[in-house]
Write an enzyme that holds these catalytic residues in place. Structure first.
Site, PDB file in Angstrom:
ATOM      1  CB  CYS A 156      -5.269   3.508  -4.822  1.00 35.78           C
ATOM      2  SG  CYS A 156      -4.391   1.972  -4.851  1.00 35.78           S
ATOM      3  CB  CYS A 195      -0.880   0.109   1.050  1.00 31.45           C
ATOM      4  SG  CYS A 195      -2.240   1.458   1.495  1.00 31.45           S
TER       5      CYS A 195
END
EC number: 5.1.1.7
Length: 274
Positions: free
Chosen positions: A212, A78
């Site tokens: 993201c 991430c």
């Protein structure tokens, strides 16, 4: 079970960071991330020593970022979470220099704190894969670029549609189903100028998020392959802006992700047992 927590975000992609040695259970992750009954987040982060992580074969003394999606599932990487994780390590004294290596399920990543309050992180190999993939959503279909950033992405360039007009309340699907057996993050992209795009994303395990990090890298790589420009690419997301710098590599690209990372609050929370 009372534990200390931090709440932070990177361009609106928000995380609960829990300070405890034992990994969170999927049910505890879902509770923490619930925006009505918990603290609310797109995912959770835990700082573990790499030596305590099963199957880790690298430097045992590194800090390991244990990232979980809001539904309790495990994710490989991430990018926004890694920047917030670096900020957390710095503010809690676990990282005493302006840069360090951090272990993740996608491998070792380098992080450094910049003078302008941004955080930069290396993202490893970014590979454009040759498979033909179609994204389907609400009776619409688009060809997608399949990109591996340590986790799977499908990038759709919406040549005739603005990304603001796409309803992402429901998860897109894809064909063939075998292309992403463990699910996929789907990015919808609108090119603004030669080096700027707007992006919205539906993340597997979390739904639509404000940003993201790995998705912005996937988008930059897809746009570089499409236009021949490696950037830097500025990716405008609902939560702000991210800058992705690409360099060529034998297996595709190497990427550096730069953007803000903020710790908003800290406190104590009573975790449910099960």
């Amino acid at each position: 079970m009372t534990t200390t927590f931090w709440k932070g975000h990177g361009t609106g992609n928000d995380f609960v960071i829990v300070d405890r040695h034992d990994p969170l259970t999927p049910k505890q992750v879902r509770w923490l991330c619930h925006r009505r009954f918990g603290l609310g987040a797109d995912g959770t982060l835990q700082a573990l020593r790499a030596r305590d992580v099963a199957d880790w074969n690298g430097d045992p003394d590194l800090w390991f970022m244990d990232y979980r999606n809001a539904d309790g599932s495990t994710a490989e990487m991430c990018g926004n979470g890694l920047r917030v994780f670096a900020r957390y390590l710095s503010q809690t004294g676990r990282m005493t220099t302006t840069e360090a290596d951090v272990a993740t399920r996608a491998g070792v990543r380098h992080v450094w704190l910049r003078d302008d309050d941004d955080v930069s992180v290396t993202m490893g190999a970014v590979r454009i894969e040759p498979d033909e993939v179609t994204i389907e959503h609400r009776d619409m279909r688009w060809p997608a670029c399949k990109v591996d950033v340590g986790n799977p992405h499908a990038v759709v360039v919406t040549d005739h549609t603005t990304v603001s007009g796409i309803n992402l309340a429901e998860a897109p699907t894809w064909r063939p189903r075998s292309a992403f057996p463990a699910g996929v993050n789907v990015e919808f992209v609108e090119q603004i100028d030669q080096h700027t795009v707007a992006m919205r994303v539906h993340e597997r395990g979390s739904g639509e998020t404000m940003s993201c990090g790995t998705g912005t890298v996937a988008v930059a790589a897809a746009m570089a392959a499409r236009t021949g420009h490696r950037g830097p690419w500025t990716v405008q997301v609902p939560g702000g802006r991210i800058v992705v710098t690409l360099s060529p590599a034998d297996d595709g690209y190497r990427a550096i992700l730069t953007g803000p990372a903020v710790i908003l609050a800290t406190g104590h929370v009573d975790l449910p047992d099960q």
